[in-house]
Design a protein around this motif. Structure first.
Motif, PDB file in Angstrom:
ATOM      1  N   VAL A  39       0.857  -1.186   0.000  1.00 29.70           N
ATOM      2  CA  VAL A  39       0.000   0.000   0.000  1.00 29.70           C
ATOM      3  C   VAL A  39       0.889   1.230   0.000  1.00 29.70           C
ATOM      4  O   VAL A  39       1.825   1.337   0.788  1.00 29.70           O
ATOM      5  CB  VAL A  39      -0.931  -0.001   1.232  1.00 29.70           C
ATOM      6  N   GLN A  40       0.593   2.155  -0.912  1.00 35.43           N
ATOM      7  CA  GLN A  40       1.344   3.400  -0.995  1.00 35.43           C
ATOM      8  C   GLN A  40       0.312   4.527  -1.045  1.00 35.43           C
ATOM      9  O   GLN A  40      -0.293   4.779  -2.084  1.00 35.43           O
ATOM     10  CB  GLN A  40       2.235   3.432  -2.227  1.00 35.43           C
ATOM     11  N   GLY A  41       0.108   5.156   0.083  1.00 33.35           N
ATOM     12  CA  GLY A  41      -0.919   6.193   0.188  1.00 33.35           C
ATOM     13  C   GLY A  41      -2.291   5.561   0.005  1.00 33.35           C
ATOM     14  O   GLY A  41      -2.592   4.514   0.578  1.00 33.35           O
ATOM     15  N   PRO A  42      -3.141   6.147  -0.828  1.00 30.94           N
ATOM     16  CA  PRO A  42      -4.481   5.586  -1.021  1.00 30.94           C
ATOM     17  C   PRO A  42      -4.518   4.447  -2.053  1.00 30.94           C
ATOM     18  O   PRO A  42      -5.575   3.936  -2.367  1.00 30.94           O
ATOM     19  CB  PRO A  42      -5.284   6.789  -1.532  1.00 30.94           C
ATOM     20  N   PHE A  43      -3.357   4.049  -2.573  1.00 25.73           N
ATOM     21  CA  PHE A  43      -3.313   3.049  -3.641  1.00 25.73           C
ATOM     22  C   PHE A  43      -2.680   1.751  -3.155  1.00 25.73           C
ATOM     23  O   PHE A  43      -1.786   1.747  -2.322  1.00 25.73           O
ATOM     24  CB  PHE A  43      -2.499   3.557  -4.837  1.00 25.73           C
ATOM     25  N   THR A  44      -3.142   0.655  -3.713  1.00 28.63           N
ATOM     26  CA  THR A  44      -2.478  -0.631  -3.531  1.00 28.63           C
ATOM     27  C   THR A  44      -1.685  -0.904  -4.807  1.00 28.63           C
ATOM     28  O   THR A  44      -2.237  -0.876  -5.900  1.00 28.63           O
ATOM     29  CB  THR A  44      -3.490  -1.764  -3.293  1.00 28.63           C
ATOM     30  N   VAL A  45      -0.400  -1.142  -4.662  1.00 28.10           N
ATOM     31  CA  VAL A  45       0.495  -1.329  -5.806  1.00 28.10           C
ATOM     32  C   VAL A  45       0.761  -2.819  -5.988  1.00 28.10           C
ATOM     33  O   VAL A  45       1.081  -3.526  -5.027  1.00 28.10           O
ATOM     34  CB  VAL A  45       1.816  -0.557  -5.585  1.00 28.10           C
ATOM     35  N   PHE A  46       0.613  -3.285  -7.228  1.00 26.73           N
ATOM     36  CA  PHE A  46       0.898  -4.675  -7.583  1.00 26.73           C
ATOM     37  C   PHE A  46       2.042  -4.675  -8.597  1.00 26.73           C
ATOM     38  O   PHE A  46       1.806  -4.684  -9.806  1.00 26.73           O
ATOM     39  CB  PHE A  46      -0.329  -5.356  -8.193  1.00 26.73           C
ATOM     40  N   PRO A  47       3.284  -4.654  -8.133  1.00 22.18           N
ATOM     41  CA  PRO A  47       4.403  -4.618  -9.082  1.00 22.18           C
ATOM     42  C   PRO A  47       4.484  -5.928  -9.879  1.00 22.18           C
ATOM     43  O   PRO A  47       4.259  -7.010  -9.348  1.00 22.18           O
ATOM     44  CB  PRO A  47       5.627  -4.429  -8.197  1.00 22.18           C
ATOM     45  N   GLN A  48       4.766  -5.786 -11.163  1.00 25.35           N
ATOM     46  CA  GLN A  48       4.867  -6.950 -12.031  1.00 25.35           C
ATOM     47  C   GLN A  48       6.170  -6.896 -12.826  1.00 25.35           C
ATOM     48  O   GLN A  48       6.659  -5.827 -13.162  1.00 25.35           O
ATOM     49  CB  GLN A  48       3.697  -7.008 -13.011  1.00 25.35           C
ATOM     50  N   THR A  49       6.692  -8.060 -13.088  1.00 27.96           N
ATOM     51  CA  THR A  49       7.846  -8.177 -13.970  1.00 27.96           C
ATOM     52  C   THR A  49       7.464  -9.114 -15.120  1.00 27.96           C
ATOM     53  O   THR A  49       6.549  -9.929 -14.999  1.00 27.96           O
ATOM     54  CB  THR A  49       9.069  -8.742 -13.232  1.00 27.96           C
ATOM     55  N   ILE A  50       8.159  -8.980 -16.211  1.00 28.55           N
ATOM     56  CA  ILE A  50       7.931  -9.852 -17.362  1.00 28.55           C
ATOM     57  C   ILE A  50       9.090 -10.836 -17.438  1.00 28.55           C
ATOM     58  O   ILE A  50      10.249 -10.443 -17.456  1.00 28.55           O
ATOM     59  CB  ILE A  50       7.844  -9.035 -18.661  1.00 28.55           C
ATOM     60  N   GLU A  51       8.746 -12.112 -17.450  1.00 29.39           N
ATOM     61  CA  GLU A  51       9.766 -13.160 -17.543  1.00 29.39           C
ATOM     62  C   GLU A  51       9.601 -13.915 -18.858  1.00 29.39           C
ATOM     63  O   GLU A  51       8.510 -14.017 -19.401  1.00 29.39           O
ATOM     64  CB  GLU A  51       9.634 -14.142 -16.381  1.00 29.39           C
ATOM     65  N   ASN A  52      10.657 -14.463 -19.323  1.00 31.22           N
ATOM     66  CA  ASN A  52      10.676 -15.265 -20.530  1.00 31.22           C
ATOM     67  C   ASN A  52      10.664 -16.734 -20.134  1.00 31.22           C
ATOM     68  O   ASN A  52      11.521 -17.510 -20.534  1.00 31.22           O
ATOM     69  CB  ASN A  52      11.930 -14.908 -21.340  1.00 31.22           C
ATOM     70  N   ALA A  53       9.681 -17.129 -19.328  1.00 32.58           N
ATOM     71  CA  ALA A  53       9.704 -18.464 -18.752  1.00 32.58           C
ATOM     72  C   ALA A  53       8.390 -19.220 -18.895  1.00 32.58           C
ATOM     73  O   ALA A  53       8.222 -20.267 -18.305  1.00 32.58           O
ATOM     74  CB  ALA A  53      10.063 -18.378 -17.265  1.00 32.58           C
ATOM     75  N   GLY A  54       7.465 -18.711 -19.677  1.00 29.44           N
ATOM     76  CA  GLY A  54       6.192 -19.402 -19.837  1.00 29.44           C
ATOM     77  C   GLY A  54       6.299 -20.550 -20.817  1.00 29.44           C
ATOM     78  O   GLY A  54       7.233 -20.645 -21.612  1.00 29.44           O
TER      79      GLY A  54
END
Length: 68
Positions: A39-54
């Motif tokens: 949670v950062q202030g009034p927002f919930t942050v969902f950080p994402q990364t892109i992987e080459n593993a699918g």
């Protein structure tokens, strides 16, 4: 790996039948990975990364006919 196999038969001059099957394997596909949210202030942050593993696979068959 891509694999396809098919068979065609023409029992009469006016009728033909086709049967095709396929199987595909894919790897090193891009996928989004969600890390721990915070949670950062009034927002919930969902950080994402892109992987080459699918990875994925597809398979199926189809049957078709043609009447002339």
């Amino acid at each position: 790996m891509l694999t396809k196999l098919g068979y065609r038969i023409e029992p009469t001059k006016r009728l033909s039948l086709d049967l095709a099957g396929f199987y595909n394997q894919y790897d090193k596909l891009l996928r989004f990975v969600t890390n721990s949210s915070y949670v950062q202030g009034p927002f919930t942050v969902f950080p994402q990364t892109i992987e080459n593993a699918g990875s994925a696979e597809t398979f199926g068959c189809e049957l078709s006919s043609q009447w002339k």
